[in-house]
Motif scaffolding. Sequence first.
Motif, PDB file in Angstrom:
ATOM      1  N   GLY A  56       0.864  -1.138   0.126  1.00  0.00           N
ATOM      2  CA  GLY A  56       0.062   0.038  -0.027  1.00  0.00           C
ATOM      3  C   GLY A  56       0.820   1.288   0.143  1.00  0.00           C
ATOM      4  N   LYS A  57       0.228   2.402  -0.420  1.00  0.00           N
ATOM      5  CA  LYS A  57       0.932   3.513  -0.573  1.00  0.00           C
ATOM      6  C   LYS A  57       1.454   4.120   0.679  1.00  0.00           C
ATOM      7  CE  LYS A  57      -3.415   6.413  -0.309  1.00  0.00           C
ATOM      8  NZ  LYS A  57      -4.284   7.444  -0.802  1.00  0.00           N
ATOM      9  N   ASN A  58       0.845   3.911   1.898  1.00  0.00           N
ATOM     10  CA  ASN A  58       1.340   4.433   3.198  1.00  0.00           C
ATOM     11  C   ASN A  58       2.638   4.001   3.683  1.00  0.00           C
ATOM     12  OD1 ASN A  58      -1.817   4.279   3.417  1.00  0.00           O
ATOM     13  ND2 ASN A  58      -1.083   6.194   3.866  1.00  0.00           N
ATOM     14  N   TYR A  59       3.540   3.039   3.202  1.00  0.00           N
ATOM     15  CA  TYR A  59       4.702   2.493   3.622  1.00  0.00           C
ATOM     16  C   TYR A  59       5.588   3.409   2.807  1.00  0.00           C
ATOM     17  CZ  TYR A  59       2.416  -1.085   5.713  1.00  0.00           C
ATOM     18  OH  TYR A  59       1.544  -2.041   6.905  1.00  0.00           O
ATOM     19  N   LEU A  60       6.779   3.723   3.467  1.00  0.00           N
ATOM     20  CA  LEU A  60       8.018   4.046   2.930  1.00  0.00           C
ATOM     21  C   LEU A  60       8.450   3.088   1.816  1.00  0.00           C
ATOM     22  CD1 LEU A  60      10.296   6.362   2.435  1.00  0.00           C
ATOM     23  CD2 LEU A  60      11.485   5.157   4.209  1.00  0.00           C
ATOM     24  N   TYR A  61       8.661   3.330   0.595  1.00  0.00           N
ATOM     25  CA  TYR A  61       8.946   2.581  -0.359  1.00  0.00           C
ATOM     26  C   TYR A  61      10.451   2.932  -1.170  1.00  0.00           C
ATOM     27  CZ  TYR A  61       8.648  -0.832  -4.502  1.00  0.00           C
ATOM     28  OH  TYR A  61       9.094  -1.828  -5.402  1.00  0.00           O
ATOM     29  N   THR A  62      11.498   2.261  -0.858  1.00  0.00           N
ATOM     30  CA  THR A  62      12.657   2.740  -1.779  1.00  0.00           C
ATOM     31  C   THR A  62      13.243   1.230  -2.319  1.00  0.00           C
ATOM     32  OG1 THR A  62      14.405   2.450   0.355  1.00  0.00           O
ATOM     33  CG2 THR A  62      12.938   4.511   0.280  1.00  0.00           C
ATOM     34  N   LEU A  63      14.094   1.932  -3.097  1.00  0.00           N
ATOM     35  CA  LEU A  63      14.890   0.637  -4.009  1.00  0.00           C
ATOM     36  C   LEU A  63      16.323   0.664  -3.465  1.00  0.00           C
ATOM     37  CD1 LEU A  63      13.266   1.068  -7.519  1.00  0.00           C
ATOM     38  CD2 LEU A  63      12.684  -0.454  -5.652  1.00  0.00           C
ATOM     39  N   ALA A  64      17.032  -0.592  -3.396  1.00  0.00           N
ATOM     40  CA  ALA A  64      18.575  -0.664  -2.782  1.00  0.00           C
ATOM     41  C   ALA A  64      19.173   0.017  -3.937  1.00  0.00           C
ATOM     42  CB  ALA A  64      18.792  -2.085  -2.596  1.00  0.00           C
ATOM     43  N   PRO A  65      20.046   1.023  -3.873  1.00  0.00           N
ATOM     44  CA  PRO A  65      20.820   1.733  -4.660  1.00  0.00           C
ATOM     45  C   PRO A  65      21.930   1.085  -5.446  1.00  0.00           C
ATOM     46  CG  PRO A  65      21.585   2.369  -2.643  1.00  0.00           C
ATOM     47  CD  PRO A  65      20.486   1.618  -2.369  1.00  0.00           C
ATOM     48  N   TYR A  66      22.378   0.109  -5.036  1.00  0.00           N
ATOM     49  CA  TYR A  66      23.391  -0.662  -5.596  1.00  0.00           C
ATOM     50  C   TYR A  66      23.182  -1.893  -6.523  1.00  0.00           C
ATOM     51  CZ  TYR A  66      26.063   2.430  -2.212  1.00  0.00           C
ATOM     52  OH  TYR A  66      26.433   3.667  -1.357  1.00  0.00           O
ATOM     53  N   TRP A  67      21.911  -2.246  -6.522  1.00  0.00           N
ATOM     54  CA  TRP A  67      21.539  -3.435  -7.392  1.00  0.00           C
ATOM     55  C   TRP A  67      21.398  -3.082  -8.780  1.00  0.00           C
ATOM     56  CZ3 TRP A  67      21.984  -8.441  -6.044  1.00  0.00           C
ATOM     57  CH2 TRP A  67      22.060  -8.552  -4.624  1.00  0.00           C
ATOM     58  N   TRP A  68      22.117  -3.754  -9.610  1.00  0.00           N
ATOM     59  CA  TRP A  68      21.719  -3.432 -11.106  1.00  0.00           C
ATOM     60  C   TRP A  68      21.379  -5.018 -11.904  1.00  0.00           C
ATOM     61  CZ3 TRP A  68      23.776   1.227 -13.629  1.00  0.00           C
ATOM     62  CH2 TRP A  68      24.346   1.983 -12.592  1.00  0.00           C
ATOM     63  N   GLU A  69      20.600  -4.625 -12.883  1.00  0.00           N
ATOM     64  CA  GLU A  69      20.188  -5.543 -13.789  1.00  0.00           C
ATOM     65  C   GLU A  69      20.912  -5.855 -14.898  1.00  0.00           C
ATOM     66  OE1 GLU A  69      15.782  -7.466 -15.827  1.00  0.00           O
ATOM     67  OE2 GLU A  69      16.220  -5.384 -15.434  1.00  0.00           O
ATOM     68  N   CYS A  70      21.532  -6.859 -15.027  1.00  0.00           N
ATOM     69  CA  CYS A  70      22.193  -7.422 -16.225  1.00  0.00           C
ATOM     70  C   CYS A  70      22.001  -8.766 -16.712  1.00  0.00           C
ATOM     71  CB  CYS A  70      23.759  -7.351 -15.588  1.00  0.00           C
ATOM     72  SG  CYS A  70      24.833  -7.567 -17.025  1.00  0.00           S
ATOM     73  N   ASP A  71      21.360  -8.651 -18.140  1.00  0.00           N
ATOM     74  CA  ASP A  71      20.906  -9.856 -18.790  1.00  0.00           C
ATOM     75  C   ASP A  71      20.016 -10.731 -17.761  1.00  0.00           C
ATOM     76  OD1 ASP A  71      22.787  -9.296 -20.693  1.00  0.00           O
ATOM     77  OD2 ASP A  71      24.410 -10.475 -19.943  1.00  0.00           O
ATOM     78  N   GLY A  72      18.945  -9.917 -17.306  1.00  0.00           N
ATOM     79  CA  GLY A  72      17.994 -10.609 -16.702  1.00  0.00           C
ATOM     80  C   GLY A  72      18.265 -11.069 -15.296  1.00  0.00           C
ATOM     81  N   LYS A  73      19.494 -10.937 -14.908  1.00  0.00           N
ATOM     82  CA  LYS A  73      19.901 -10.984 -13.398  1.00  0.00           C
ATOM     83  C   LYS A  73      20.449  -9.886 -12.514  1.00  0.00           C
ATOM     84  CE  LYS A  73      21.677 -15.606 -14.298  1.00  0.00           C
ATOM     85  NZ  LYS A  73      22.549 -16.677 -14.560  1.00  0.00           N
TER      86      LYS A  73
ATOM     87  N   PRO B  30      20.458   4.753 -11.032  1.00  0.00           N
ATOM     88  CA  PRO B  30      19.551   5.581 -11.411  1.00  0.00           C
ATOM     89  C   PRO B  30      18.041   5.166 -11.189  1.00  0.00           C
ATOM     90  CG  PRO B  30      21.241   5.915 -13.050  1.00  0.00           C
ATOM     91  CD  PRO B  30      21.604   4.475 -12.573  1.00  0.00           C
ATOM     92  N   VAL B  31      17.971   3.650 -11.491  1.00  0.00           N
ATOM     93  CA  VAL B  31      16.532   3.451 -11.567  1.00  0.00           C
ATOM     94  C   VAL B  31      15.854   3.551 -10.194  1.00  0.00           C
ATOM     95  CG1 VAL B  31      17.111   0.918 -10.957  1.00  0.00           C
ATOM     96  CG2 VAL B  31      15.174   1.540 -12.400  1.00  0.00           C
ATOM     97  N   CYS B  32      16.725   3.653  -8.939  1.00  0.00           N
ATOM     98  CA  CYS B  32      16.217   3.790  -7.783  1.00  0.00           C
ATOM     99  C   CYS B  32      15.411   4.814  -7.400  1.00  0.00           C
ATOM    100  CB  CYS B  32      17.369   3.385  -6.538  1.00  0.00           C
ATOM    101  SG  CYS B  32      18.520   4.416  -6.634  1.00  0.00           S
ATOM    102  N   ASP B  33      15.872   6.041  -8.247  1.00  0.00           N
ATOM    103  CA  ASP B  33      15.164   7.349  -7.979  1.00  0.00           C
ATOM    104  C   ASP B  33      13.605   7.479  -8.048  1.00  0.00           C
ATOM    105  OD1 ASP B  33      17.609   8.354  -7.055  1.00  0.00           O
ATOM    106  OD2 ASP B  33      18.220   9.150  -9.037  1.00  0.00           O
ATOM    107  N   LYS B  34      13.327   6.240  -8.833  1.00  0.00           N
ATOM    108  CA  LYS B  34      11.977   6.153  -9.476  1.00  0.00           C
ATOM    109  C   LYS B  34      11.105   5.873  -8.246  1.00  0.00           C
ATOM    110  CE  LYS B  34      12.475   4.343 -14.087  1.00  0.00           C
ATOM    111  NZ  LYS B  34      12.337   3.209 -15.147  1.00  0.00           N
ATOM    112  N   ALA B  35      11.504   5.346  -7.183  1.00  0.00           N
ATOM    113  CA  ALA B  35      10.600   5.034  -5.835  1.00  0.00           C
ATOM    114  C   ALA B  35      10.964   6.231  -5.294  1.00  0.00           C
ATOM    115  CB  ALA B  35      11.051   3.773  -5.467  1.00  0.00           C
ATOM    116  N   ASP B  36      10.536   7.335  -5.120  1.00  0.00           N
ATOM    117  CA  ASP B  36      10.941   8.678  -4.574  1.00  0.00           C
ATOM    118  C   ASP B  36      10.358   8.947  -3.245  1.00  0.00           C
ATOM    119  OD1 ASP B  36       8.520   9.046  -5.800  1.00  0.00           O
ATOM    120  OD2 ASP B  36       9.157  10.909  -6.882  1.00  0.00           O
ATOM    121  N   GLY B  37       9.914   7.857  -2.530  1.00  0.00           N
ATOM    122  CA  GLY B  37       9.505   8.327  -1.155  1.00  0.00           C
ATOM    123  C   GLY B  37      10.646   8.813  -0.354  1.00  0.00           C
TER     124      GLY B  37
END
Length: 359
Positions: free
Chosen positions: A55-72, A82-89
């Motif tokens: 739900g929207k009332n939880y702080l939601y952030t993405l771990a900054p050092y994880w990167w997707e490479c060839d599906g992994k 930079p993708v972690c900035d999309k979760a801008d809570g």
Amino acid sequence: MPLPVPKYPELILTPYPTLPVSKSAEKLLRQLSDKELKADETYSVTKACLTAPAGKNYLYTLAPYWWECDGKWERRDGQRNPVCDKADGQKQLQSMAQAVHSLSFAAQALGRAEYAERATKLIRTFFLDEETKMCPEVLYSQCCLGDDPVCGDKTFIIASRYLILVSQALRVLQLPDDVSAGMKAWVGAQVAWIDSSKQGADARASGNNITDWLHALYASHLAYLDSSKAQEYAKGVFASLTCKSPAETFAPELERTRPRHYVQFTLEALFILAPIAGNGAPPPEVTAWLKALIEFARTVPAGELEAEREADARYGPALAWFDRLLLRWEGGSVPEQEPDGSAWEGGWNQRARLSWALI
């Protein structure tokens, strides 16, 4: 490849301000608070572009050092995706915390009711109103999108550390009775969640800067709820820390890709915790230990990633903050002069100047 140098220095979180504040701090508090009044903005994790699975009332952030490479997904320490900035809570949280901090201490120092009213409105919106409040349980912070199900972990404390500014502000802000009761309940609920959750237990046991920031936030919350318990807690933490040498203290950070950054980051948390142990200024043995940490920090070489970002011209001014705090705690005369910001394109901004002036 070294990380790029930012335009401005990263903001250093500092302990509860020295009161009464200096004239330069008063000026900056007025300027920043007037900006907040003019902007007439409110902040909420519910405004984030991406929201948590529960739900929207939880702080939601993405771990900054994880990167997707060839599906992994792979972790690249020190390299922010930079993708972690999309979760801008977290941006909402940080903006709220800085605004509430400035407005609250401006109201205390300058006696301006409109500043207190504005801070109260921001607090109601972010923490108490049913539609826009943040839940005190930080279940979805620092998530990796490669996990199934998506969930947070012990690094929740890194994303939520700006709540320390709110804890500090609540100690001086005069709130209406209902808001005061609501914030006591909210902060108490977060303390209870840290005590009972796996994330809180994992953060306590981490043994690196994650643990240090857990202690700093927890003690800051307690300082608002019960100053005697906060002091007892902080003293207990330092009883287990001051027996360690600087090399032992910083060992987990020295092995990482950005040792200077993580050493400084660790110092921030410890210096926030230190005055709580002495109910204003650290006990002498803690001050002596912190001095040794600073001297060791000056010897830490830059890692490959931070060779430019944390060059001597930028690393030295960052450590100057801690020298200034030690001088204050020892009763020395603290000069108005700011650190040399010429190594950054934008120099010191208002927020950094305020944090420095509040020491």
